[in-house]
Design a protein around this motif. Sequence first.
Motif, PDB file in Angstrom:
ATOM      1  N   CYS A   1      -8.364  -0.153   5.897  1.00 51.89           N
ATOM      2  CA  CYS A   1      -7.477  -1.276   6.217  1.00 51.89           C
ATOM      3  C   CYS A   1      -7.883  -1.917   7.540  1.00 51.89           C
ATOM      4  O   CYS A   1      -8.416  -1.260   8.427  1.00 51.89           O
TER       5      CYS A   1
ATOM      6  N   ALA B   1      -7.080  -4.709   2.808  1.00 52.78           N
ATOM      7  CA  ALA B   1      -6.979  -3.308   2.390  1.00 52.78           C
ATOM      8  C   ALA B   1      -7.952  -3.095   1.232  1.00 52.78           C
ATOM      9  O   ALA B   1      -7.901  -3.809   0.231  1.00 52.78           O
TER      10      ALA B   1
ATOM     11  N   VAL C   1      -3.222   2.090  -7.776  1.00 54.00           N
ATOM     12  CA  VAL C   1      -3.718   0.949  -7.010  1.00 54.00           C
ATOM     13  C   VAL C   1      -3.586  -0.318  -7.837  1.00 54.00           C
ATOM     14  O   VAL C   1      -3.069  -1.337  -7.376  1.00 54.00           O
TER      15      VAL C   1
ATOM     16  N   TRP D   1      -9.518  -0.294  -1.303  1.00 54.66           N
ATOM     17  CA  TRP D   1      -9.456   1.034  -1.923  1.00 54.66           C
ATOM     18  C   TRP D   1     -10.806   1.313  -2.601  1.00 54.66           C
ATOM     19  O   TRP D   1     -11.244   0.514  -3.432  1.00 54.66           O
TER      20      TRP D   1
ATOM     21  N   ASN E   1       0.823  -1.207   0.000  1.00 53.55           N
ATOM     22  CA  ASN E   1       0.000   0.000   0.000  1.00 53.55           C
ATOM     23  C   ASN E   1       0.859   1.260   0.000  1.00 53.55           C
ATOM     24  O   ASN E   1       0.485   2.270  -0.596  1.00 53.55           O
TER      25      ASN E   1
ATOM     26  N   LEU F   1      -9.128   4.625   1.744  1.00 50.85           N
ATOM     27  CA  LEU F   1      -8.362   3.388   1.897  1.00 50.85           C
ATOM     28  C   LEU F   1      -8.724   2.828   3.263  1.00 50.85           C
ATOM     29  O   LEU F   1      -8.369   3.402   4.301  1.00 50.85           O
TER      30      LEU F   1
ATOM     31  N   ARG G   1       1.798   1.596  -3.585  1.00 50.50           N
ATOM     32  CA  ARG G   1       0.701   2.151  -4.381  1.00 50.50           C
ATOM     33  C   ARG G   1       0.667   3.679  -4.268  1.00 50.50           C
ATOM     34  O   ARG G   1       0.400   4.379  -5.248  1.00 50.50           O
TER      35      ARG G   1
END
Length: 327
Positions: A271, A321, A141, A323, A132, A269, A135
Amino acid sequence: MNKHSKETLSKLRQGLAPRTNIYRLIHGAADGWKGLYADRLGKYLLIQSSQPLNEKQKEATELLQHKLKLKGVYFKRLNRQLQKATNKDSTPKLIAGVKASQSFAATELSVNYHLSFNQGYSTGLFLDMRDNRRRLLTNLVEPGFSIFDRSSGIPLVLNTFSYTCSLSLCAAKTGAITTSIDLSKKYLDWGRENFSLNNISPKDHDFIYGDTFDWIKRLKKKGKLYDLVILDPPTFSRSKISGPFQTKQHYELLVKEASHLVQKNGIILACCNTSSLSLSSFKSNVKKGIHNGRRKIIQSAHASQPIDFPATSEEPAYLKAYWLRLN
């Protein structure tokens, strides 16, 4: 794991990945060492287990130290009941080689971080979040899913439960202006030091000490909107203002409140590293939160653990995770 992934993992664990000397070398049962975990942290090796090392494990540790030319080896006794563990119990102990300084630098994806074996349970960086961070550094992503629209000006990022601000740092490396919130002044100061270590002035970014739920409300009243809002809370925490937080019970509410701070076409995002919360339940909670916040999802992608944290039936993936771009 396909052939390319196996080759990439082998290269990483041999210390041949460019500009990266932070990664997991042994991930429990997936690597044939049930209950044993080994991380390379720059010039040091951190071994974690709930039991003392046996002779075979000690030999493997010595081999890793010699092969990677590491200065020292630390051992940490794992305690699954973190809330009951003292700082002394959680602190790794030197078992071989040269003692590390109070704080030492290590590198991941060309980004430098201050790490420490003297701050309790964590060393200052959660290794399983590397993909991440990548990214953010690449603004991508997955193919067709960029994070920031550069034509819209300087991106604004809100990072809640920010810990030592590694995700904020990666966003700042690509030109974003970041705001990091955490309940610990110590960790926010650590975050500022990470910014300075990478020649990014902390003065150009905000570091807010306080409760995430409280500050989300404050920022909403001020009319603040962000291109990216990062939610990476611990499984359990307690605040004098908003009380206890548990991912299973309160994540949906967290997402709902945070969705009000995401501008149109912006991203959340979300998580979670709670192993007892399934991926399907986690996704459901996130979607309900967004729906209750009267927002719609127009693009989404799920990401799991990096290749050096392989999942097996015995040790399924715990990191989630998600997105999501909102309308």
